[in-house]
Structure formats: structure tokens, C-alpha cells
Design an enzyme around this catalytic site. Structure first.
Site, PDB file in Angstrom:
ATOM      1  N   ASP A   1     -65.348 -35.380 117.369  1.00 47.30           N
ATOM      2  CA  ASP A   1     -64.583 -34.148 117.592  1.00 47.30           C
ATOM      3  C   ASP A   1     -63.373 -34.157 116.660  1.00 47.30           C
ATOM      4  O   ASP A   1     -62.539 -35.054 116.732  1.00 47.30           O
ATOM      5  CB  ASP A   1     -64.139 -34.152 119.063  1.00 47.30           C
ATOM      6  CG  ASP A   1     -63.527 -32.836 119.498  1.00 47.30           C
ATOM      7  OD1 ASP A   1     -63.474 -32.597 120.705  1.00 47.30           O
ATOM      8  OD2 ASP A   1     -63.084 -32.061 118.637  1.00 47.30           O
TER       9      ASP A   1
ATOM     10  N   ASP B   1     -66.625 -27.843 114.660  1.00 51.10           N
ATOM     11  CA  ASP B   1     -65.803 -29.061 114.610  1.00 51.10           C
ATOM     12  C   ASP B   1     -66.268 -30.172 115.545  1.00 51.10           C
ATOM     13  O   ASP B   1     -65.503 -31.083 115.837  1.00 51.10           O
ATOM     14  CB  ASP B   1     -64.340 -28.717 114.892  1.00 51.10           C
ATOM     15  CG  ASP B   1     -64.147 -28.191 116.309  1.00 51.10           C
ATOM     16  OD1 ASP B   1     -65.145 -27.774 116.918  1.00 51.10           O
ATOM     17  OD2 ASP B   1     -63.011 -28.199 116.793  1.00 51.10           O
ATOM     18  N   GLU B   2     -67.503 -30.088 116.019  1.00 50.26           N
ATOM     19  CA  GLU B   2     -67.998 -31.136 116.913  1.00 50.26           C
ATOM     20  C   GLU B   2     -69.445 -31.487 116.571  1.00 50.26           C
ATOM     21  O   GLU B   2     -70.256 -30.592 116.351  1.00 50.26           O
ATOM     22  CB  GLU B   2     -67.998 -30.659 118.376  1.00 50.26           C
ATOM     23  CG  GLU B   2     -66.633 -30.522 118.991  1.00 50.26           C
ATOM     24  CD  GLU B   2     -66.735 -30.043 120.430  1.00 50.26           C
ATOM     25  OE1 GLU B   2     -67.705 -30.409 121.128  1.00 50.26           O
ATOM     26  OE2 GLU B   2     -65.842 -29.286 120.836  1.00 50.26           O
TER      27      GLU B   2
END
Length: 413
Positions: A9, A111-112
Site C-alpha cells: 500500500d 495504489d494497492e
DNA sequence: TCTGGGGTCCTAGGACCC
DNA sequence: TCTGGGGTCCTAGGACCC
């Protein structure tokens, strides 16, 4: 079989990426070290916080908060507009780094990522590998990540939420009572703002209390969602890490208008603008849609939607636009509006449109017009062909839209 | 002063069929 | 003055994620 799953993350993703970019282009100050946010344009009523720095968080600024309220909390707040193409590049760089360790990398959002490391750790422990990934992100890519390690996606994701930034955490099943159960229940994945009051009424305040609650009672109050939450609280999740492109179920574009819309003419222009974008995206994917939906939001912020299944799937801008107009006219009560959306679903491949069933002049001509416009927009920019109706209207001819390679998101594991 | 935009899945109720 | 009940399809709205 026992698996080892990582959840990676990016810390304050949009803001970190802006900071890295600024530093690479000569900035003296690291935006991550001062109160700063990435936010939309207030003048056009898009002014909310999309990402915040850790110093901004200390002023109690929250993601999703309106910018003027954030400024009240911190008068010196630095506000940057979002630059999505930069974020996509950064996201791709992260995915590429992760793929060096395992082919089983799933981009969960921009973003993960999840990755399945089972059987992919040469000469190293899983923790050593996770640590190396974290260090390499900071050193080679310039932004920090949190890495969570466990035996399934849910636990790995909960682990990556622990202390931030630039940290690695484990949450193996035997650690659940100590690390997961003491947490407030609102921190559990899928326990949202509507669910939390229901749980509180049942005297459930921690994840541990949820884990020990009766599944039947939870089902009674929260339907199937109650069972899902109970499983998550107990660390139960068997969902696989699924690499590669996701099968898309529906596509839509929506926009908040800079001014209230109170007449059909402007409303239709927004619908056309949105349909242009969404139909172009549909054709780009080589697909047709069977269902058209229009959503509107009035000045009281109430949402309304109206949808219809088409007799025949289509990806033709005019055809879809005409349906959107009909849906809007049937739904709209005349109240001023501030938001419009056009959404297409029940997507199928477009092989059918080549067959004789649709082989009539009218359909073929419209298809070839769409195709010509798409080609020109692709080579000369999206503004190269616009409809005359938009001239002097103050309404953008192509509303919304996502970058070609913007990753699809999921709301479930 | 006033709340983005991209998605996914679930549920309830009505229509319709047998 | 009786109106079952199961199944499917469709639509509107709600909840959640980043």
C-alpha cells in the site's frame, strides 16, 4: 494449502507521488514534510481532499473533506491539483517492481497491490523478501509503502494498515487475537459508516467482539453482509490473488457541474458530453452495452437513477445518447441539478455487430461515423472533433473519462 | 463558504410465467 | 368474494471500496 500473501500500500499515494515528482524537478521542499493535500478545483465544485500528507493529518484533515474546511483547520495548507497520468506511471513502476518477485501480482487499485509469494522466495524468508520490497520502493522509486504479510488477502490488507509510513507488519492467523481483535470495529474492511451504528447497537465495538458474536444475529441485522464481516473478523478469506486485466462489468462517467442546471437544453448537453466519452471507451474496449442508465443529483444532494435494457446491444454514440435523453426526460421532475452520470452495463463483445442481423445501411453508417471520429481523436487529440452544440455553451464536449490505462478498481477482495 | 469520480455487489419489490 | 407459490427478469436504491 498454506499461502503467503503480501499487501503493498503506497503511503499517501497521490501526495507522495506529487512530492517525488516535485523533488525530481528541482523543488526544495518535500511536500510530505509540510501540511499539504491533493485536491480538486473549488471553483467548479470539485473541491475535496483526495490525499493528504502526514503533517496535514495532524491538523485532523480527512480524505473526502471539502477544501475550505481543510483550510480552516490549517490556514497554510498547500493544495495541489491532481495529475492522474503521473499517478498511473508511478503505479506501473510499483507493479513492475513487484513482478520481479512473483508473477501473481494483482493491482487492487491505483495504489494497492496484492501478491502471492507462495513458492516464490528464493533463498530468503517471506519477511526478508517483504522487507526488501519495501526498501527498494523507497530507494529506487522514491516513495514509501506499507507491506502487510499473512496467509490471505484480508489479513494482509489489515496488516498493511497498522503503523505507517514505511513499515512492514505481519498478521498471521495465530496473531489475530493479539493484533486484530483489540482494534475498533470501524477499522475492519467493509465495515462502513452505515454498518457501524448497527454493530454499536448490538454492543459490538471491537473486531474481537464481532468475531465472537453470533453469525445468526449478524445475519438478522445485516443480511449476507453480516456473515462476511463475521468471517473477516475471524480472519477467514479464501479469495485468490488474480493477476492480469479484470473483466469489466460496466463503465460510466459522471460529473459535477460548476453551476446548477435547471433546463433541459443544458442537461442534454451534459448527457451528450458524458455519452461521447463513455461510448468512446466502450468502443475502445471492443464492446457493446445492453443497459443504459442515467443518474442525476439535485442541489439537495439526493441521487436518482433510471435505466433501461436496450432491445439490441449498441456502442453507437447517437443511439446511446437518445436513450439517455429519454431516460432523463422520464425521470427529471424539474428540480435544479448539480451532477449527471451516464453508465453502461451488461457488456458484451462487439462481434455480433459484424453479422447480417445489424447489417443495414443506417446502423453501418452510424458505426463508420463513430469509427472515423475515434480515429481522428486518437491521432489529433480528443478536442479535434467536437459537436457544434457545445460551441459557446460553457459545457465541455467530452466530460469525464479515464486514462487509457487507468486501472480498474474493486470493492471486494 | 458545502461535500469527486471510478468501480463492485446486494436487496427489495413488481411484473410475469407456469 | 376466490385469489397458491416458485422461479426469473427487471429496476431503483443502497452500501462499500480507493
Amino acid at each position: 494449502m498454506k499461502r503467503t500473501i503480501l499487501h503493498v500500500d503506497v503511503n499517501s499515494a497521490y501526495l507522495s507521488w506529487e512530492a517525488v515528482y516535485a523533488l525530481q524537478h528541482g523543488a526544495r521542499v518535500d511536500l510530505r514534510t509540510i501540511p499539504s493535500v491533493v485536491g480538486g478545483d473549488e471553483k467548479s465544485r470539485h473541491g475535496i481532499v483526495l490525499a493528504k500528507s502526514i503533517p496535514a493529518k495532524k491538523f485532523n484533515i480527512k480524505t473526502g473533506e471539502v477544501l475550505w474546511s481543510a483550510r480552516m483547520k490549517c490556514p497554510n495548507l498547500v493544495v495541489l491539483p491532481p495529475s492522474y497520468s503521473l499517478y498511473i506511471q508511478c503505479s506501473n513502476a510499483l507493479v513492475n517492481l513487484l513482478k520481479e518477485y512473483s508473477p501473481l501480482v494483482e493491482r487492487y487499485s491505483i495504489d494497492e497491490c496484492f501478491m502471492d509469494l507462495t513458492g516464490h522466495c528464493r533463498n530468503k524468508s517471506f519477511e526478508e523478501t517483504a522487507w526488501e520490497i519495501k526498501e527498494r520502493c523507497r530507494e529506487e522509486l522514491g516513495f514509501t509503502v506499507n507491506v502487510g504479510i499473512s496467509s490471505n488477502k484480508l489479513l494482509a490488507k489489515m496488516a498493511s494498515e497498522f503503523e505507517k509510513p514505511d513499515k512492514m507488519h505481519t498478521l498471521y492467523p495465530h496473531e489475530i487475537p493479539k493484533k486484530l481483535w483489540p482494534l475498533p470495529v470501524r477499522e475492519l474492511f467493509l465495515a462502513g459508516p452505515r454498518t457501524i451504528p448497527v454493530l454499536y447497537k448490538l454492543n459490538i465495538f471491537t473486531i474481537g467482539q464481532l468475531a465472537h458474536a453470533s453469525p445468526a444475529l449478524l445475519k438478522q441485522h445485516l443480511k449476507s453482509h453480516g456473515i462476511t464481516l463475521w468471517k473477516y473478523a475471524n480472519g477467514i478469506d479464501n479469495s485468490p490473488v488474480t493477476p492480469g486485466e479484470r473483466i469489466i462489468k460496466g463503465i460510466g462517467n459522471s460529473t459535477t457541474t460548476p453551476f446548477d442546471v435547471d433546463n433541459k437544453k443544458e442537461a442534454f448537453l451534459y448527457l451528450l458530453s458524458l455519452t461521447e466519452t463513455v461510448a468512446m471507451r466502450l468502443r475502445d474496449k471492443g464492446m457493446m452495452a445492453r443497459v443504459v442508465a442515467v443518474t442525476i443529483r439535485d442541489t439537495q444532494l439526493s441521487f436518482f437513477s433510471h435505466q433501461r435494457k436496450l432491445a439490441v446491444p449498441s456502442n453507437n454514440t447517437d443511439y446511446l445518447y437518445n436513450e439517455a435523453k429519454r431516460l432523463f426526460t422520464e425521470m427529471w421532475q424539474g428540480n435544479p441539478l448539480r451532477h449527471f452520470g451516464v453508465h453502461l452495463s451488461e457488456l458484451t463483445g462487439n462481434e455480433f455487430c459484424q453479422t447480417s442481423l445489424f447489417d443495414n445501411d443506417f446502423v453501418l453508417r452510424r458505426q463508420s461515423l463513430d469509427k472515423s471520429i475515434d480515429t481522428i481523436r486518437l491521432s489529433h487529440g480528443s478536442g479535434a472533433v467536437i459537436r457544434g452544440a457545445f460551441l459557446h455553451s460553457g459545457i465541455p464536449p467530452l466530460c469525464g473519462g479515464v486514462h487509457e490505462s487507468f486501472p480498474n478498481m474493486r470493492s471486494l477482495l
